[in-house]
Motif scaffolding. Structure first.
Motif, PDB file in Angstrom:
ATOM      1  N   PRO A   1      44.711  53.797  36.799  1.00  0.00           N
ATOM      2  CA  PRO A   1      46.056  54.196  37.241  1.00  0.00           C
ATOM      3  C   PRO A   1      46.067  55.416  38.164  1.00  0.00           C
ATOM      4  N   ALA A   2      45.046  56.265  38.080  1.00  0.00           N
ATOM      5  CA  ALA A   2      45.027  57.482  38.892  1.00  0.00           C
ATOM      6  C   ALA A   2      44.912  57.183  40.376  1.00  0.00           C
ATOM      7  N   PHE A   3      44.475  55.983  40.731  1.00  0.00           N
ATOM      8  CA  PHE A   3      44.241  55.635  42.130  1.00  0.00           C
ATOM      9  C   PHE A   3      45.479  55.081  42.826  1.00  0.00           C
ATOM     10  N   ASP A   4      46.518  54.826  42.076  1.00  0.00           N
ATOM     11  CA  ASP A   4      47.739  54.286  42.679  1.00  0.00           C
ATOM     12  C   ASP A   4      48.427  55.339  43.538  1.00  0.00           C
TER      13      ASP A   4
ATOM     14  N   GLY B   1      43.593  49.342  46.571  1.00  0.00           N
ATOM     15  CA  GLY B   1      43.841  49.315  48.006  1.00  0.00           C
ATOM     16  C   GLY B   1      43.551  50.611  48.726  1.00  0.00           C
ATOM     17  N   VAL B   2      42.833  51.538  48.068  1.00  0.00           N
ATOM     18  CA  VAL B   2      42.447  52.787  48.732  1.00  0.00           C
ATOM     19  C   VAL B   2      41.222  52.505  49.600  1.00  0.00           C
ATOM     20  N   ARG B   3      41.324  52.806  50.897  1.00  0.00           N
ATOM     21  CA  ARG B   3      40.228  52.507  51.812  1.00  0.00           C
ATOM     22  C   ARG B   3      39.236  53.648  51.970  1.00  0.00           C
TER      23      ARG B   3
ATOM     24  N   VAL C   1      28.352  53.089  46.953  1.00  0.00           N
ATOM     25  CA  VAL C   1      29.332  53.483  47.966  1.00  0.00           C
ATOM     26  C   VAL C   1      29.069  52.765  49.279  1.00  0.00           C
ATOM     27  N   LYS C   2      27.813  52.720  49.703  1.00  0.00           N
ATOM     28  CA  LYS C   2      27.473  52.097  50.980  1.00  0.00           C
ATOM     29  C   LYS C   2      27.726  50.590  50.973  1.00  0.00           C
ATOM     30  N   GLU C   3      27.618  49.987  49.810  1.00  0.00           N
ATOM     31  CA  GLU C   3      27.817  48.541  49.711  1.00  0.00           C
ATOM     32  C   GLU C   3      29.252  48.162  49.357  1.00  0.00           C
ATOM     33  N   SER C   4      30.156  49.138  49.322  1.00  0.00           N
ATOM     34  CA  SER C   4      31.516  48.922  48.831  1.00  0.00           C
ATOM     35  C   SER C   4      32.432  48.204  49.809  1.00  0.00           C
ATOM     36  N   GLY C   5      32.129  48.280  51.110  1.00  0.00           N
ATOM     37  CA  GLY C   5      33.053  47.742  52.099  1.00  0.00           C
ATOM     38  C   GLY C   5      34.201  48.683  52.405  1.00  0.00           C
ATOM     39  N   LEU C   6      34.201  49.869  51.794  1.00  0.00           N
ATOM     40  CA  LEU C   6      35.242  50.867  52.035  1.00  0.00           C
ATOM     41  C   LEU C   6      34.887  51.717  53.250  1.00  0.00           C
ATOM     42  N   ASP C   7      35.833  52.537  53.675  1.00  0.00           N
ATOM     43  CA  ASP C   7      35.572  53.516  54.726  1.00  0.00           C
ATOM     44  C   ASP C   7      34.979  54.759  54.060  1.00  0.00           C
TER      45      ASP C   7
END
Length: 288
Positions: free
Chosen positions: A60-63, A102-104, A133-139
């Motif tokens: 929930p903290a990431f919303d 949905g946090v990029r 982290v590197k394999e996450s697909g995130l920015d």
């Protein structure tokens, strides 16, 4: 912009929160339930509780946040499995929480110890976090701090300073010849903030160190001079230090394995900071 800082109640985390607020960022802190250090936060910081090792407790903290600064980790433990569970597993949970909410944008605070030729359980857990982290697909952006000094000092520096100040004659494995580039916490948090808030930093890894290279023996001499003490150092041969494993008791007690205690004395940590200077406007000052 709203940022979530995991491990925000720690020494570096609290300093980072102040830095982000000065940059106009709204800050939410994720920390363990019952952490007494949250009482030091100003009221305009949103504090939520959870354990990164427990995905359900942190989700929930990431919303509603735009970016995540992931600092939460353990540095000292006699239980090797704790590094995997909290540092590596906790980072995988943070990555999943970013993806599910949905946090990029994700900034991961790793450690310069991932570059050591032989990894301790702590270093291995931080390197596993980097892989997630590197394999996450995130920015993503990764930063690797060196030894942190100032603003209360990082755990490792405080332990080392206490060690050399405690004994009138103190031993240093290998004569304290390993090289370090310690970093002031005030400079470190500026680098961390810039690394997450600068678009050009996406997909890059930066070493965050101070400008000055010094040996462990030189660092001890400066610590003692500042403390007004005139203690003497004697070089401890490596085979003695390894065989007796006395450094664990002298420096960290039961919190540190002999392997981890010796690693800081055995390996150099003098990374190049040119990329951070160029991309992040990172210009640290001497730490001691």
């Amino acid at each position: 912009m709203r940022a979530l800082v995991t491990g925000g109640a720690g020494v570096v985390g609290r300093a980072l929160c102040r830095e982000l607020q000065e940059r106009g960022v709204c800050v939410r802190v994720l920390t363990l339930p019952g952490d007494p250090l949250v009482q030091s936060f100003p009221r305009n910081i949103d504090v939520v509780y959870g354990d990164v090792a427990d995905y359900a407790s942190i989700r929930p903290a990431f919303d509603g946040v735009d970016c995540v600064f992931h600092l939460a980790a353990i540095l000292l433990s006699r239980d090797a499995s704790a590094f995997e569970r909290i540092n590596a597993g906790g980072t995988r949970n943070v990555v999943s929480a970013c993806q599910d909410s949905g946090v990029r944008r994700l900034l991961y605070v790793s450690s310069i110890s991932v570059t050591y030729p032989v990894l301790t359980p702590y270093g291995a857990s931080k390197l596993a976090g980097e892989t997630a982290v590197k394999e996450s697909g995130l920015d993503w952006t990764i930063v690797r701090p060196t030894l942190v000094i100032g603003d209360g000092g990082g755990v490792e520096f405080r332990m080392y300073a206490d060690f050399v100040c405690r004994f009138p004659v103190y031993p240093l494995p290998g004569g304290g010849r390993s090289l370090k580039r310690p970093v002031r916490s005030v400079d470190l948090v500026k680098g961390i903030a810039a690394a997450c808030l600068t678009p050009e930093a996406i997909g890059n890894t930066y070493a965050l160190a101070g400008p000055e290279v010094m040996t462990m023996a030189e660092m001890a001499a400066r610590i003692l001079r500042t403390a007004g003490k005139r203690h003497l150092m004697f070089p401890l041969p490596w085979w003695v230090a390894k065989r007796l494993a006395v450094l664990r008791n002298w420096i960290g007690g039961r919190r540190v394995s002999a392997e981890q205690a010796l690693a800081g004395f055995l390996y150099d940590a003098v990374p190049c900071i040119e990329n951070a200077e160029k991309d992040l406007g990172y210009h640290p000052k001497n730490a001691l």
